[in-house]
Design a protein around this motif. Structure first.
Motif, PDB file in Angstrom:
ATOM      1  N   LEU A 155       0.856  -1.030   0.197  1.00 29.58           N
ATOM      2  CA  LEU A 155       0.016   0.025   0.031  1.00 29.58           C
ATOM      3  C   LEU A 155       0.802   1.158  -0.119  1.00 29.58           C
ATOM      4  CD1 LEU A 155      -2.637  -0.959   2.651  1.00 29.58           C
ATOM      5  CD2 LEU A 155      -3.001  -0.441   0.327  1.00 29.58           C
ATOM      6  N   THR A 156       2.242   1.284   0.165  1.00 30.20           N
ATOM      7  CA  THR A 156       3.022   2.512   0.515  1.00 30.20           C
ATOM      8  C   THR A 156       3.871   2.457  -0.941  1.00 30.20           C
ATOM      9  OG1 THR A 156       4.967   1.016   1.542  1.00 30.20           O
ATOM     10  CG2 THR A 156       3.025   1.895   2.967  1.00 30.20           C
ATOM     11  N   GLN A 157       3.826   1.423  -1.709  1.00 27.67           N
ATOM     12  CA  GLN A 157       4.648   1.467  -2.874  1.00 27.67           C
ATOM     13  C   GLN A 157       3.904   1.605  -4.285  1.00 27.67           C
ATOM     14  OE1 GLN A 157       6.074  -2.644  -2.427  1.00 27.67           O
ATOM     15  NE2 GLN A 157       7.215  -1.964  -0.359  1.00 27.67           N
ATOM     16  N   SER A 181     -14.273  -8.656  -3.738  1.00 24.72           N
ATOM     17  CA  SER A 181     -14.121  -8.807  -5.125  1.00 24.72           C
ATOM     18  C   SER A 181     -13.395  -7.592  -5.635  1.00 24.72           C
ATOM     19  CB  SER A 181     -15.207  -9.265  -5.906  1.00 24.72           C
ATOM     20  OG  SER A 181     -16.306  -8.424  -5.849  1.00 24.72           O
ATOM     21  N   THR A 182     -13.498  -6.461  -5.123  1.00 21.87           N
ATOM     22  CA  THR A 182     -13.173  -5.186  -5.590  1.00 21.87           C
ATOM     23  C   THR A 182     -11.624  -4.801  -4.892  1.00 21.87           C
ATOM     24  OG1 THR A 182     -14.454  -4.309  -3.669  1.00 21.87           O
ATOM     25  CG2 THR A 182     -15.142  -4.040  -5.869  1.00 21.87           C
ATOM     26  N   THR A 183     -11.088  -5.819  -4.105  1.00 19.81           N
ATOM     27  CA  THR A 183      -9.858  -5.622  -3.583  1.00 19.81           C
ATOM     28  C   THR A 183      -8.565  -5.623  -4.694  1.00 19.81           C
ATOM     29  OG1 THR A 183     -10.297  -7.074  -1.695  1.00 19.81           O
ATOM     30  CG2 THR A 183      -7.774  -6.343  -2.300  1.00 19.81           C
ATOM     31  N   PRO A 184      -7.907  -4.512  -4.968  1.00 20.12           N
ATOM     32  CA  PRO A 184      -7.023  -4.364  -6.068  1.00 20.12           C
ATOM     33  C   PRO A 184      -6.031  -5.928  -5.975  1.00 20.12           C
ATOM     34  CG  PRO A 184      -6.929  -2.371  -4.892  1.00 20.12           C
ATOM     35  CD  PRO A 184      -7.999  -3.288  -4.081  1.00 20.12           C
ATOM     36  N   MET A 185      -5.917  -6.334  -7.107  1.00 24.00           N
ATOM     37  CA  MET A 185      -5.170  -7.658  -7.468  1.00 24.00           C
ATOM     38  C   MET A 185      -3.908  -7.397  -7.196  1.00 24.00           C
ATOM     39  SD  MET A 185      -7.101 -10.069  -8.366  1.00 24.00           S
ATOM     40  CE  MET A 185      -8.024  -9.320  -6.856  1.00 24.00           C
ATOM     41  N   HIS A 186      -3.043  -6.281  -7.626  1.00 24.23           N
ATOM     42  CA  HIS A 186      -1.654  -6.193  -7.056  1.00 24.23           C
ATOM     43  C   HIS A 186      -1.492  -6.470  -5.405  1.00 24.23           C
ATOM     44  CE1 HIS A 186      -2.770  -2.150  -5.946  1.00 24.23           C
ATOM     45  NE2 HIS A 186      -1.564  -2.047  -5.319  1.00 24.23           N
ATOM     46  N   LEU A 187      -2.528  -6.327  -4.826  1.00 23.13           N
ATOM     47  CA  LEU A 187      -2.419  -6.216  -3.355  1.00 23.13           C
ATOM     48  C   LEU A 187      -2.541  -7.704  -2.935  1.00 23.13           C
ATOM     49  CD1 LEU A 187      -4.577  -3.141  -2.011  1.00 23.13           C
ATOM     50  CD2 LEU A 187      -1.992  -3.358  -2.401  1.00 23.13           C
ATOM     51  N   VAL A 188      -3.544  -8.308  -3.683  1.00 19.44           N
ATOM     52  CA  VAL A 188      -3.672  -9.686  -3.550  1.00 19.44           C
ATOM     53  C   VAL A 188      -2.456 -10.663  -3.696  1.00 19.44           C
ATOM     54  CG1 VAL A 188      -5.216 -11.878  -3.802  1.00 19.44           C
ATOM     55  CG2 VAL A 188      -6.249  -9.586  -3.602  1.00 19.44           C
ATOM     56  N   GLN A 189      -1.733 -10.176  -4.729  1.00 18.72           N
ATOM     57  CA  GLN A 189      -0.653 -10.801  -5.217  1.00 18.72           C
ATOM     58  C   GLN A 189       0.483 -10.679  -4.118  1.00 18.72           C
ATOM     59  OE1 GLN A 189       0.978  -9.666  -8.948  1.00 18.72           O
ATOM     60  NE2 GLN A 189       2.942 -10.831  -8.587  1.00 18.72           N
ATOM     61  N   ALA A 190       0.480  -9.279  -3.690  1.00 15.37           N
ATOM     62  CA  ALA A 190       1.522  -9.008  -2.500  1.00 15.37           C
ATOM     63  C   ALA A 190       1.416  -9.819  -1.180  1.00 15.37           C
ATOM     64  CB  ALA A 190       1.406  -7.825  -2.305  1.00 15.37           C
ATOM     65  N   PHE A 191       0.197 -10.258  -0.966  1.00 17.98           N
ATOM     66  CA  PHE A 191      -0.133 -11.026   0.010  1.00 17.98           C
ATOM     67  C   PHE A 191       0.172 -12.482  -0.229  1.00 17.98           C
ATOM     68  CE2 PHE A 191      -3.264 -14.014   1.490  1.00 17.98           C
ATOM     69  CZ  PHE A 191      -3.129 -13.912   2.934  1.00 17.98           C
ATOM     70  N   TRP A 251      10.774   9.522   1.562  1.00 22.58           N
ATOM     71  CA  TRP A 251      11.526  10.967   1.297  1.00 22.58           C
ATOM     72  C   TRP A 251      11.544  10.876  -0.297  1.00 22.58           C
ATOM     73  CZ3 TRP A 251      15.833  12.025  -1.504  1.00 22.58           C
ATOM     74  CH2 TRP A 251      16.376  13.368  -1.200  1.00 22.58           C
ATOM     75  N   ALA A 252      12.041   9.733  -0.908  1.00 16.38           N
ATOM     76  CA  ALA A 252      12.309   9.709  -2.129  1.00 16.38           C
ATOM     77  C   ALA A 252      10.913  10.135  -3.115  1.00 16.38           C
ATOM     78  CB  ALA A 252      12.812   8.282  -2.755  1.00 16.38           C
ATOM     79  N   ARG A 253       9.969   9.306  -2.955  1.00 22.55           N
ATOM     80  CA  ARG A 253       8.408   9.628  -3.442  1.00 22.55           C
ATOM     81  C   ARG A 253       8.089  11.286  -3.359  1.00 22.55           C
ATOM     82  NH1 ARG A 253       7.263   4.752  -0.982  1.00 22.55           N
ATOM     83  NH2 ARG A 253       6.115   5.994   0.579  1.00 22.55           N
TER      84      ARG A 253
END
Length: 266
Positions: free
Chosen positions: A108-110, A178-188, A239-241
């Motif tokens: 969520l922070t990336q 079902s609406t959870t972003p897929m990249h978050l499910v993949q990270a999990f 800081w970089a972001r």
């Protein structure tokens, strides 16, 4: 005579910890693994004294709560509708290892990857067993202790369900709308499938015959250094972001004042 300095930590006593595997059965762990990383990433702590942990993303679109004082208790991650993204939820039991939950919360922070997410790829990489039955699809860890399940209802809505169990029954479960972003499910799923053991202090080992625990001696300064490295990395990335988003200073030279113009007062 003066005593010769022999280095930091010379009076420290090593503490017994355990490297636990599989990580899915290691127990909840220290919630500061989640909370301190998010605070270092610019998240706001809105918790009330004595109440559940409440954290809010910098753009206020995501909230994370941890409440062990209710039944069944555990973690709730709630994303508000924003742009093309619909509102979404993820709920995870309180015995969900923080290292597995961190797969989702760190993501969520990336910035999101440009590649299309593939939830099953990390599981296939670590030889999880896959089984399909109609609209249902399940992947199970090689030792049978953890799983990730996908199903579709009659309307085509997808639900992701995960968890772990030992000989005593369910250790924890997690569910994603079902609406959870897929990249978050993949990270999990990547954190779930990781074969890397996780560390637990003595007295915090779950009572399970399915875990393998390797005793290690750790100095308190070493433990603090490992924890601080994670926090420092979060601060550096934040800081970089922010530096990229920050408008650059103007470099154009202002025009000269016309001859005979007003002089600055002394």
């Amino acid at each position: 005579m003066k005593k010769q300095w022999t280095g930091w930590g010379q009076h420290e006593q090593a503490e017994q910890h355990y490297l636990v595997e599989p990580r899915a059965l290691a127990g909840g762990g220290d919630i500061r693994h989640i909370s301190e990383f998010l605070r270092a990433s610019g998240w706001r702590d809105t918790s009330e004294k004595g109440g559940p942990l409440l954290l809010q993303s910098p753009d206020r679109t995501v909230r994370i709560a941890y409440n062990p004082h209710v039944q069944p208790g555990g973690w709730t991650v709630h994303g508000l509708a924003a742009g093309d993204q619909a509102e979404w939820w993820a709920t995870l039991g309180r015995q969900t290892p923080v290292e597995i939950l961190a797969g989702l919360t760190d993501a969520l922070t990336q910035p999101r990857s440009a590649h299309a997410p593939n939830v099953w790829a990390p599981l296939e990489e670590h030889q999880w067993r896959a089984q399909s039955e109609g609209r249902h699809y399940t992947a199970t860890s090689p030792d049978g202790s953890a799983w990730l399940h996908f199903r579709q209802d009659g309307s085509g809505n997808a639900v992701w369900w995960s968890g772990a169990k030992d000989q005593q029954g369910s250790a924890w479960t997690a569910q994603f709308t079902s609406t959870t972003p897929m990249h978050l499910v993949q990270a999990f799923s990547a954190a779930l499938a990781s074969p890397e053991p996780v560390m637990r202090p003595r007295g915090r080992l779950p009572h399970s015959a399915k875990i393998r625990a390797t005793s290690v001696s750790v100095l308190p300064s070493e433990l603090r250094a490992w924890q601080q490295a994670r926090i420092t990395a979060a601060r550096a990335a934040t800081w970089a972001r922010n530096s990229v988003r920050r408008p650059r200073p103007r470099t154009t030279v202002p025009p000269h004042a016309p001859a005979g113009g007003a002089r600055a007062r002394r």
